[in-house]
Design a protein around this motif. Sequence first.
Motif, short mmCIF file in Angstrom:
data_model
loop_
_atom_site.label_atom_id
_atom_site.label_comp_id
_atom_site.label_asym_id
_atom_site.label_seq_id
_atom_site.Cartn_x
_atom_site.Cartn_y
_atom_site.Cartn_z
N CYS A 119 0.84 -1.20 0.00
CA CYS A 119 0.00 0.00 0.00
C CYS A 119 0.87 1.25 0.00
O CYS A 119 1.79 1.37 0.82
CB CYS A 119 -0.92 -0.02 1.23
SG CYS A 119 -2.08 1.36 1.28
N GLY A 120 0.58 2.18 -0.90
CA GLY A 120 1.40 3.38 -1.02
C GLY A 120 0.85 4.60 -0.32
O GLY A 120 1.47 5.66 -0.36
N TYR A 121 -0.30 4.48 0.34
CA TYR A 121 -0.85 5.65 1.03
C TYR A 121 0.11 6.07 2.15
O TYR A 121 0.57 5.22 2.92
CB TYR A 121 -2.25 5.33 1.59
CG TYR A 121 -2.84 6.51 2.31
CD1 TYR A 121 -3.29 7.63 1.61
CD2 TYR A 121 -2.89 6.56 3.70
CE1 TYR A 121 -3.79 8.73 2.26
CE2 TYR A 121 -3.39 7.66 4.37
CZ TYR A 121 -3.84 8.75 3.64
OH TYR A 121 -4.32 9.85 4.29
N PRO A 122 0.43 7.37 2.28
CA PRO A 122 1.46 7.83 3.21
C PRO A 122 1.25 7.46 4.68
O PRO A 122 2.21 7.32 5.42
CB PRO A 122 1.44 9.36 3.06
CG PRO A 122 0.76 9.63 1.78
CD PRO A 122 -0.14 8.48 1.49
N GLY A 123 0.01 7.29 5.09
CA GLY A 123 -0.25 7.01 6.51
C GLY A 123 -0.73 5.61 6.78
O GLY A 123 -1.20 5.32 7.87
N ALA A 124 -0.63 4.74 5.78
CA ALA A 124 -1.19 3.39 5.91
C ALA A 124 -0.20 2.31 5.51
O ALA A 124 -0.38 1.63 4.51
CB ALA A 124 -2.47 3.28 5.07
N PRO A 125 0.86 2.12 6.29
CA PRO A 125 1.78 1.03 5.95
C PRO A 125 1.10 -0.32 6.15
O PRO A 125 0.62 -0.61 7.24
CB PRO A 125 2.95 1.21 6.91
CG PRO A 125 2.64 2.37 7.78
CD PRO A 125 1.28 2.85 7.46
N VAL A 126 1.06 -1.11 5.11
CA VAL A 126 0.46 -2.45 5.17
C VAL A 126 1.60 -3.46 5.01
O VAL A 126 2.44 -3.31 4.13
CB VAL A 126 -0.60 -2.64 4.07
CG1 VAL A 126 -1.08 -4.08 4.02
CG2 VAL A 126 -1.78 -1.69 4.31
N LEU A 127 1.57 -4.47 5.86
CA LEU A 127 2.61 -5.50 5.85
C LEU A 127 1.98 -6.88 5.73
O LEU A 127 0.89 -7.12 6.25
CB LEU A 127 3.42 -5.45 7.15
CG LEU A 127 4.08 -4.13 7.51
CD1 LEU A 127 4.56 -4.15 8.95
CD2 LEU A 127 5.23 -3.84 6.57
N SER A 128 2.70 -7.78 5.09
CA SER A 128 2.25 -9.18 5.06
C SER A 128 2.37 -9.74 6.47
O SER A 128 3.13 -9.23 7.31
CB SER A 128 3.11 -9.98 4.10
OG SER A 128 4.43 -10.13 4.62
N PRO A 183 2.91 16.17 14.49
CA PRO A 183 1.68 16.92 14.75
C PRO A 183 1.26 17.76 13.54
O PRO A 183 0.07 17.93 13.27
CB PRO A 183 2.03 17.83 15.93
CG PRO A 183 3.36 17.42 16.43
CD PRO A 183 3.98 16.50 15.42
N GLU A 184 2.23 18.26 12.78
CA GLU A 184 1.95 19.09 11.61
C GLU A 184 1.39 18.28 10.45
O GLU A 184 0.71 18.82 9.58
CB GLU A 184 3.23 19.80 11.14
CG GLU A 184 3.81 20.77 12.13
CD GLU A 184 4.76 20.10 13.14
OE1 GLU A 184 5.41 20.84 13.90
OE2 GLU A 184 4.86 18.85 13.17
N TYR A 185 1.72 17.00 10.39
CA TYR A 185 1.27 16.12 9.30
C TYR A 185 0.94 14.74 9.88
O TYR A 185 1.66 13.78 9.68
CB TYR A 185 2.37 16.02 8.23
CG TYR A 185 2.02 15.19 7.03
CD1 TYR A 185 0.71 15.08 6.55
CD2 TYR A 185 3.02 14.51 6.33
CE1 TYR A 185 0.41 14.32 5.43
CE2 TYR A 185 2.72 13.75 5.20
CZ TYR A 185 1.41 13.66 4.76
OH TYR A 185 1.11 12.91 3.65
N PRO A 186 -0.19 14.65 10.59
CA PRO A 186 -0.52 13.39 11.23
C PRO A 186 -0.90 12.27 10.26
O PRO A 186 -0.94 11.11 10.64
CB PRO A 186 -1.71 13.75 12.14
CG PRO A 186 -2.32 14.95 11.49
CD PRO A 186 -1.18 15.70 10.86
#
Length: 194
Positions: free
Chosen positions: A63-72, A149-152
Amino acid sequence: MTDMPISVYRLLPRMGEFRTLLLGSSLRKLIRWQISGSDSDMPTEFSGSWDGDPRWRKGEFPCGYPGAPVLSGRISELLRDELSTAGRFVPIAIEGAESDNYVLYLVERIVDCLDARRSSKPKKTTGEITKAVFRPEAVPVALPAFRLPEYPGGVYWNGWAVDRLTELLGSDLEARVVWSEDPSLTPHPNPWGF
């Protein structure tokens, strides 16, 4: 962790012939929690679906979304002790692939370590920071990952954790330098872009 210069990264799946995972409506829940920080908004489950040619293999960092690391499941088990210091794993129910074992790494630790004076201003709509400069003494080097805090909505990774993930994932992972004390490492011009 090492005595090497501090480096901070953004991680995403490398472009290639493997499938990525889309989080769909689950992504809205995650964003709401990242912005509010409220325990009542904290997601306890996610849903997703595979994208890409069904003949391609499924990525282990899909997953490439900046706040959503997905791992196997394999990677999350190997790194469970190290990664649990900054967050928790939330299971993902993948449409049509009930036997797939993937988790979202929910990074809970928010650390005030940005040098706001030397960094670019966060974008109004997302909070994204194109040029981030960190205060070295405030970077949480013991944590594998953290948010600001600036980029949660963005997950930042410390260099030692990137080294561990790269060891396990090899060419499946793209690590973009956001900032480093090491002058030989050049920050990516657009670390959050695709």
